[in-house]
Design an enzyme around this catalytic site. Structure first.
Site: not given
Length: 548
Positions: A267, A208
């Site tokens: 990401e 993330d």
């Protein structure tokens, strides 16, 4: 260490990965929240879909200040979602079905309920506990002003004052204090976490906001305006710093200590393909999300340019590219493609779609789904890995019928420009049946309201319909396994700006008509089409697959 069936090439290079948002996938215990046993109960469904792996969004203990991305314990399962034994059963069951498991890691920040942060609050200024986070003294006569005027992604100040007067930095929600990645203890603890899940059989990790970990908070701190004006070239104080790859080099050593090596995908919302390539380097995470199609209009020249550029970048790095059209953070692409193009697209407000100047009830549901089917089938035929988001295989649209008191996304409540109505509309629990308190999601309702039209998209309905979107996905994924070969693509000129055609090395050809008149075929062997042909021609908003 657990493993699935060995392969001669890295499995992830051309995998079809299905993202599961656990709290909205399937609810096994009837509390209205999806859980790990719910995933186990749908393992046969996942196998029948034909995917290579699942990516599991956060399932860790969390107060749900940000949908589970506020993690209170990185090495456990939220009791509302199950136990570690349930997790092990899920991994085993999916591996038995030759489905790998990728889990989300959230390294930029913890929950404010994490034991480290609670310790930091109690320990006070100058403590080792506070050095794990980013604490600063405030400005003003008595420190009553934040250290800088920085804004969080979710709106409002990025600094929060604690009881003793210091302030801590949170790039996202106030309940998500950022970690200090200059701290060796932070780095060591995440290596422990990666080993913990790898030892339990996890095959890979989705990282993330991988581009935000490391920071330079040297005094004096710049203003928000100064931050915004700085280039994101590897030296920005907060975003996409070159030194973040020192962290990932340590992670890569852990991944490579397993046989086969664990995989990772970043990401990383960065400024250029060259910056993104650093995350896809074999010495770093090895793969990075390519969001270019996700933010593009349904437009042939845009798609061609994006595909060409990203395949070239993948070849330069030795990685494989990734393709994604929907995920848990964005409006579902069946809905995006049913609205005006993204440049000047209307915003969502209240319970109806509106333009910036006033109400407009003109979402083209059928057209949006037709274009979504065409775009997805084009994507699935590309070299590289394809990421699918739960529910898109049913053709689900975004759910706009959620009242403010029912919403959960912090971005909605704080007026974030990230998404003016938040991300709840793509996180509504899936419909499995046409009846029941939650369309088969569970036995006692769902944590987000499901609209009545979900019944038409239920798995039970689409499973019995050979022309449904679910049937299309199943057929496409089965064909993809047989047709996918080398990571090469050759464009074939069509003489039209609104039609794309390409060939893969084994003679597999793909035609997508983005608009205009039907595109005539010349007796080709069509093995898949997203909409019926018209007198032997491919109609607008349609993709066909052709084999020799």
């Amino acid at each position: 260490m657990s493993d699935t069936t060995p392969t001669t090439a890295p499995w992830w290079r051309q995998a079809a990965v299905y993202q599961i948002y656990p709290r909205s996938f399937a609810d096994a215990n009837g509390d209205g929240i999806g859980d790990i046993p719910g995933v186990v109960s749908r393992a046969d469904y996942l196998q029948a879909l034909g995917i290579d792996a699942v990516w599991l969004s956060p399932f860790y203990p969390s107060e749900l200040a940000d949908g589970g991305y506020d993690v209170a314990d990185y090495r456990n399962v939220d009791p509302r979602l199950g136990t570690l034994d349930d997790f092990d059963e899920m991994v085993s069951g999916l591996h038995e079905r030759h489905i790998r498991v990728v889990v989300d890691i959230v390294p930029n920040h913890t929950s404010d309920q994490h034991e480290w942060f609670q310790e930091a609050l109690a320990a006070g200024r100058g403590s080792a506990a506070r050095e794990r986070y980013i604490f600063r003294e405030g400005q003003g006569e008595n420190g009553e002003l934040p250290p800088a005027d920085w804004q969080s992604v979710f709106g409002g100040s990025a600094w929060e004052r604690v009881a003793d007067g210091q302030w801590y930095f949170h790039r996202f929600a106030v309940e998500q204090p950022d970690l200090n990645w200059d701290n060796p203890e932070v780095r060591a603890d995440f290596l422990k976490t990666l080993r913990f899940w790898s030892d339990r059989g996890v095959d890979g990790f989705r990282i993330d906001v991988a581009h935000m970990l490391t920071k330079d908070l040297s005094e004096p701190l710049p203003s928000q305006a100064e931050l915004d004006a700085m280039p994101q070239d590897g030296n920005h104080p907060l975003i996409d710093r070159d030194d973040v790859h020192e962290v990932y080099a340590e992670w890569r050593a852990v991944f490579n200590s397993y046989d086969p090596p664990r995989t990772a995908v970043a990401e990383a919302w960065v400024s250029t393909p060259e910056r993104r390539a650093k995350y896809a380097h074999p010495d770093s995470l090895g793969q990075s999300f390519n969001f270019d199609l996700l933010v593009a209009d349904f437009d042939a020249p845009s798609f061609r340019s994006i595909i060409t550029d990203n395949l070239a970048q993948a070849a330069a790095t030795g990685s494989s590219t990734t393709w994604v059209l929907s995920n848990h953070d964005v409006t579902r692409h069946a809905t995006r493609y049913g609205l005006e193009p993204l440049n000047g697209r209307p915003v969502k407000q209240g319970t109806e779609w509106v333009e910036a100047g006033g109400p407009a009830d003109w979402l083209d549901r059928e057209g949006g789904l037709r274009r979504a089917r065409a775009a997805t089938m084009l994507m699935l035929a590309l070299p590289g890995s394809a990421y699918l988001y739960q529910g898109e295989e049913l053709g689900l649209h975004e759910v706009a019928e959620i009242t403010p008191d029912q919403r959960q996304d912090p971005g909605f409540f704080r007026g974030s420009e990230y998404d003016r109505l938040g991300r709840d509309g793509c996180r509504v629990p899936l419909p499995w049946t046409t009846e029941g308190s939650s369309f088969g999601f569970g036995t006692n309702g769902a944590h987000l309201p499901q609209p009545s039209w979900f019944a038409d998209y239920a798995v039970a309905v689409e499973d019995a319909d050979p022309d449904s979107t679910l049937s299309l996905y199943r057929k496409a994924l089965e064909l993809r396994h047989r047709l996918q070969t080398d990571e090469q693509l050759e464009w074939i000129e069509t003489g039209r700006d609104d039609v794309l055609r390409f060939r893969r090395p084994n003679g597999w050809e793909v035609i997508t008509v983005f608009g205009g008149e039907p595109f005539p075929l010349a007796g080709e062997n069509v093995v898949l089409t997203t909409a019926p042909l018209l007198n032997g021609a491919v109609p607008a908003d349609t993709t066909v697959w052709i084999t020799a």
